[in-house]
Design an enzyme around this catalytic site. Structure first.
Site: not given
Ligand code: LLP
Length: 421
Positions: A276, A278, A314, A346-347
């Site tokens: 995890p 996020r 985001r 500037c966008e």
């Molecule tokens: N494991 C792998 C292989 C991943 O690719 C990711 C996230 C995670 C774990 C962690 O996932 P989480 O628990 O954080 O959901 N930039 C995007 C999110 C991209 C997530 C990429 N991979 C955003 O701001 O929503």
């Protein structure tokens, strides 16, 4: 739950007032709460307490070494996707045996680096990568624990840019091919298949896609054991979502997620790894910003703030919602009126929110973007030559700058003018 609350009419991070941080560090600035980070890590740890497990924090969500040290000292493992993230985890004191190396395009140099310095397992994402790793490991005379990331063809029902578990996505090996791939691993030198890996996407607000994916992983594990492979670990990825809008229904909590895992794969006797990011970091951070001007446009108001899309991408990239709150607590029952919250870049894409109902705000006022702990500072750039935004970590009544704002000279010193110009 987090630790950004109003006290005496002023928004605090734990016991520290945000205006005090703004006065010392300037704005924009990211501010993280150590208590929230630890609390979220422990929720996952507790959710898997029914069996052997390791919560491997997804470093990509928020990769400051101070955050990694905080979580690593609490016992977390780390999920890294580049040599850079691996080096950060090691710099934070996390031992190699707690670091999992994921990512779909690991270079030979990166794989060699982690093998030389210690790694718990490498999650393979393709057959060419598997063969490259076998060659490297055999040359080095080591045997590396690997899993294969399978693509279960499950719809994660999340934003298309962050769904990873459908057949059309670039991630993993189609689950139907997995048995052949494990057979090849068994025949290759330098590799030892220890488990199966899956990750279907991010910001999932429904447990059902996890359940579907984990059921497929359980079936595969049984088939692989029948084929003679000693599958002893399951890496079940990350992806559990967070409430970005206070007013909306909250997504499932780690305890419910842990229960789905127990139900689907708990009888296999495997050590469970999860990744995890996020949910641990997202609501543990805010972006502190100051209003520069309130501009009355044609039929709408623009709140022009000193944070921009380069600092928090985001909303521009995914249309993501971040709650925006004034640092000075508005009086109860205050009238809200709609404003577009925009940055100075500037966008037109540099828009954080359109027609957002907000209490009265004007130039000089401080605001906070909530839910800005994950995929926020890490995705910042210097677009428009705006210095990288600093980061601050709060614990109780203590706080420190954990990444300072670069000076103008530092921004220029990496560049050079060729002598032929
Ligand atoms: N494991 C792998 C292989 C991943 O690719 C990711 C996230 C995670 C774990 C962690 O996932 P989480 O628990 O954080 O959901 N930039 C995007 C999110 C991209 C997530 C990429 N991979 C955003 O701001 O929503």
């Amino acid at each position: 739950m987090d630790h950004f609350l109003y006290r005496d009419g002023v928004l605090h991070a734990e016991d520290v007032s945000l205006p005090a941080i703004a006065a010392a560090v300037g704005t924009p600035a990211y501010v993280y709460s150590a208590a929230t980070l630890l609390r979220h890590y422990r929720l996952f740890d507790d959710a898997l307490a029914w069996g052997p497990h390791l919560v491997c924090y997804a470093v990509k969500a928020a990769s400051n070494v101070a955050i990694l040290k905080l979580l690593g000292d609490a016992g977390a493992g780390m999920d890294v996707v580049s040599e850079g993230e691996y080096r950060r985890a090691r710099a934070a004191g996390v031992p190699g045996e707690r670091i999992v190396f994921s990512g779909i395009g690991k270079t030979e140099g990166e794989m060699r680096h982690v093998l030389e310095n210690g790694v718990r397992q490498i999650n393979l994402e393709s057959e060419p990568e598997m063969r490259a790793l076998s060659r490297i490991a055999a040359t080095m005379g080591v045997e590396v624990p690997v899993t294969v990331r399978v693509n279960p063809d499950v719809d994660a029902r999340t934003h298309e840019k962050i769904a990873t578990g459908k057949a059309e996505n670039k991630f993993g090996i189609p689950i139907a091919r997995a048995r052949d791939v494990y057979a090849e691993i068994a025949a290759l030198p330098g590799l030892r298949a220890v488990g199966v890996d899956v990750h279907i996407g991010s910001q999932l607000t429904d447990l059902d896609p996890f359940r579907q994916a984990y059921r497929k992983v359980a079936d595969l594990t049984r088939a692989l054991r029948d084929d003679g492979h000693a599958i002893e670990r399951l890496d079940l990825g990350g992806g559990l979502g967070i409430p970005y809008e206070r007013s909306n229904l909250a997504p499932p909590v780690p305890a419910e997620y842990g229960e789905v895992i127990r139900q689907e794969v708990g009888d296999l006797g495997c050590e469970i790894e999860i990744e995890p990011g996020r949910l641990i970091a997202g609501n543990a951070g805010i972006l502190l910003s100051r209003v520069i001007y309130l501009k009355h446009g044609e039929g709408r108001d623009f709140l022009i703030v000193d944070a921009a899309m380069n600092d928090l991408i985001r909303p521009a990239m995914y249309g993501a919602h971040h709650d925006i709150v004034p640092v000075a607590e508005p009086p109860a029952g205050v009238d809200l009126s709609p404003a577009d919250v925009v940055g100075p870049v500037c966008e037109s894409g540099d828009t954080f929110a359109k027609a957002r109902p907000l209490p009265p705000l004007d130039g000089g006022d401080l605001i906070a973007f909530r839910g800005a702990g994950a995929y926020a500072a890490v995705m910042a750039s210097e677009y428009n030559s705006r210095p990288l935004v600093p980061e601050v970590l709060v614990q109780g009544d203590e706080w420190s700058v954990i990444r300072r704002r670069p000076t103008w000279d530092e921004m220029l010193e990496r560049e050079s003018i060729p002598d032929w110009l």
